[in-house]
Scaffold this active site. Structure first.
Site, PDB file in Angstrom:
ATOM      1  N   HIS A 145     -12.828  -3.629   3.895  1.00 14.46           N
ATOM      2  CA  HIS A 145     -11.377  -3.872   4.007  1.00 14.46           C
ATOM      3  C   HIS A 145     -10.776  -3.287   5.291  1.00 14.46           C
ATOM      4  O   HIS A 145     -10.126  -3.992   6.049  1.00 14.46           O
ATOM      5  CB  HIS A 145     -10.691  -3.289   2.753  1.00 14.46           C
ATOM      6  CG  HIS A 145      -9.214  -3.507   2.720  1.00 14.46           C
ATOM      7  ND1 HIS A 145      -8.503  -3.717   1.562  1.00 14.46           N
ATOM      8  CD2 HIS A 145      -8.281  -3.520   3.708  1.00 14.46           C
ATOM      9  CE1 HIS A 145      -7.221  -3.892   1.856  1.00 14.46           C
ATOM     10  NE2 HIS A 145      -7.061  -3.771   3.148  1.00 14.46           N
ATOM     11  N   HIS A 188      -2.816   2.388   8.262  1.00 13.75           N
ATOM     12  CA  HIS A 188      -3.871   1.538   7.718  1.00 13.75           C
ATOM     13  C   HIS A 188      -4.008   0.303   8.600  1.00 13.75           C
ATOM     14  O   HIS A 188      -3.007  -0.366   8.884  1.00 13.75           O
ATOM     15  CB  HIS A 188      -3.529   1.135   6.282  1.00 13.75           C
ATOM     16  CG  HIS A 188      -4.392   0.051   5.720  1.00 13.75           C
ATOM     17  ND1 HIS A 188      -5.764   0.152   5.664  1.00 13.75           N
ATOM     18  CD2 HIS A 188      -4.101  -1.167   5.198  1.00 13.75           C
ATOM     19  CE1 HIS A 188      -6.263  -0.949   5.120  1.00 13.75           C
ATOM     20  NE2 HIS A 188      -5.272  -1.765   4.838  1.00 13.75           N
ATOM     21  N   GLU A 223     -17.486  11.888  22.107  1.00 15.43           N
ATOM     22  CA  GLU A 223     -16.278  12.666  21.774  1.00 15.43           C
ATOM     23  C   GLU A 223     -15.951  12.678  20.283  1.00 15.43           C
ATOM     24  O   GLU A 223     -15.074  13.430  19.841  1.00 15.43           O
ATOM     25  CB  GLU A 223     -15.066  12.158  22.588  1.00 15.43           C
ATOM     26  CG  GLU A 223     -14.376  10.923  22.047  1.00 15.43           C
ATOM     27  CD  GLU A 223     -15.081   9.640  22.444  1.00 15.43           C
ATOM     28  OE1 GLU A 223     -14.420   8.592  22.406  1.00 15.43           O
ATOM     29  OE2 GLU A 223     -16.295   9.655  22.775  1.00 15.43           O
ATOM     30  N   GLU A 229       0.831  -1.217   0.000  1.00 15.04           N
ATOM     31  CA  GLU A 229       0.000   0.000   0.000  1.00 15.04           C
ATOM     32  C   GLU A 229       0.862   1.263   0.000  1.00 15.04           C
ATOM     33  O   GLU A 229       0.348   2.358   0.260  1.00 15.04           O
ATOM     34  CB  GLU A 229      -0.946   0.023   1.203  1.00 15.04           C
ATOM     35  CG  GLU A 229      -1.842  -1.194   1.372  1.00 15.04           C
ATOM     36  CD  GLU A 229      -2.850  -1.393   0.253  1.00 15.04           C
ATOM     37  OE1 GLU A 229      -2.863  -0.606  -0.699  1.00 15.04           O
ATOM     38  OE2 GLU A 229      -3.620  -2.358   0.348  1.00 15.04           O
ATOM     39  N   HIS A 241      -7.013  -3.012  10.010  1.00 18.08           N
ATOM     40  CA  HIS A 241      -8.213  -3.802   9.706  1.00 18.08           C
ATOM     41  C   HIS A 241      -9.061  -3.949  10.969  1.00 18.08           C
ATOM     42  O   HIS A 241      -9.221  -5.049  11.490  1.00 18.08           O
ATOM     43  CB  HIS A 241      -7.818  -5.192   9.182  1.00 18.08           C
ATOM     44  CG  HIS A 241      -7.094  -5.191   7.874  1.00 18.08           C
ATOM     45  ND1 HIS A 241      -6.553  -6.342   7.314  1.00 18.08           N
ATOM     46  CD2 HIS A 241      -6.810  -4.191   7.000  1.00 18.08           C
ATOM     47  CE1 HIS A 241      -5.979  -6.039   6.157  1.00 18.08           C
ATOM     48  NE2 HIS A 241      -6.103  -4.747   5.945  1.00 18.08           N
TER      49      HIS A 241
HETATM   50  P1  13P Z   1       1.119  -5.373   3.108  1.00 18.39           P
HETATM   51  O1  13P Z   1       1.545  -6.655   3.831  1.00 18.39           O
HETATM   52  O2  13P Z   1       1.707  -5.321   1.723  1.00 18.39           O
HETATM   53  O3  13P Z   1       1.427  -4.160   3.926  1.00 18.39           O
HETATM   54  O4  13P Z   1      -0.459  -5.451   2.890  1.00 18.39           O
HETATM   55  C1  13P Z   1      -1.323  -5.586   3.983  1.00 18.39           C
HETATM   56  C2  13P Z   1      -2.643  -4.946   3.757  1.00 18.39           C
HETATM   57  O5  13P Z   1      -3.319  -4.616   4.706  1.00 18.39           O
HETATM   58  C3  13P Z   1      -3.100  -4.688   2.368  1.00 18.39           C
HETATM   59  O6  13P Z   1      -4.156  -3.783   2.345  1.00 18.39           O
HETATM   60 ZN    ZN Z   2      -5.330  -3.806   4.261  1.00 15.41          ZN
END
Ligand code: 13P
Ligand code: ZN
Length: 246
Positions: free
Chosen positions: A211, A140, A170, A116, A142
């Protein structure tokens, strides 16, 4: 002394581990980049290796020419960062045209920056511009409750902003501009990078439908806290909805 004694490297590793402890980083899920301050680059420079080759990113952001980023490696597990930073994370330098990176430290064993990186890089470019250089962190993850919401609500900034703002008091203070939403797209490429950076012109949070989430901020604490607040609010939303009291 080693580069692992430098404060910014320690703080970066701590944030990776904090994300792992929250349960936001199954397997290699998620990635973190930090745009280094000039004095932090100088603290780390004595430990730099012979630079690797320049690698084209497929995107560019001229305001980031010559910058240095700490990045997680592609396919690397957040749970391993604290145990094996040399193979899990690294520092890359950006070239003068701001369209390529090269590794100057870490990512040992032929590792590469996160898949990413184009999204991170374009988000850094946009957020740095709109915050007059204050933004340094793109994160980023999940987080499961936020991802679950993307199967329930219409995928619009208005719907997500209102649901999250209303679920925890908040939230309007922590993210007063609201959150943007990117529809499902193939991850790891330049198309999703461009779409996300358009959303980041207006918001410091971008939902990736089905995602995960992208957060940006000036430092590790603020950016981690933003991710944490959004996910906590999503958890409250889901708890209330699933109790039938929504
Ligand atoms: P990477 O292992 O390449 O960082 O990818 C993980 C991910 O969350 C892809 O969206
Ligand atoms: Zn991801």
């Amino acid at each position: 002394m080693s580069i692992l004694d430098v404060k910014v490297i320690q703080d970066y590793i701590r944030m990776c581990n904090d994300g792992w402890l929250q349960g936001w980083h199954e397997r290699n899920g998620g990635n973190l980049t930090y745009r280094m301050k000039p004095e932090e680059v100088e603290e780390c420079r004595p430990y730099f290796q012979k630079p690797g080759p320049w690698i084209d990113m497929g995107v560019s952001g001229i305001n980031l020419a010559g910058e240095y980023f700490i990045t997680t490696g592609s396919g690397k597990f957040f749970r391993n960062v604290i145990l094996d930073p040399e193979h899990s994370i690294g520092i890359v330098e950006i070239n003068d045209r701001a369209d390529s990176w090269r590794i100057v430290w870490g990512l040992e064993g032929n590792a590469k920056p996160t898949s990413e990186f184009p999204s991170h890089f374009m988000n850094h470019s946009v957020r740095s511009k709109v915050t007059n250089g204050k933004c340094r962190v793109i994160y980023h993850a999940h987080p499961p409750n936020l991802i679950a919401m993307t199967y329930i609500l219409p995928l619009s900034a208005r719907e997500f902003t209102r649901a999250l703002w209303k679920s925890a008091t908040e939230c309007p203070v922590v993210f007063p501009d609201g959150v943007g939403v990117v529809p499902w797209m193939v991850p790891g490429g330049t198309e999703i990078a461009r779409a996300t950076s358009q959303v980041m012109e207006k918001y410091d949070v971008a939902v990736w439908a089905h995602h995960g989430l992208f957060c940006s901020g000036p430092d590790f604490d603020t950016t981690f806290g933003l991710m944490h607040t959004v996910e906590k609010s999503a958890q409250i939303y889901n708890l209330v909805m699933s109790s039938g009291q929504g």
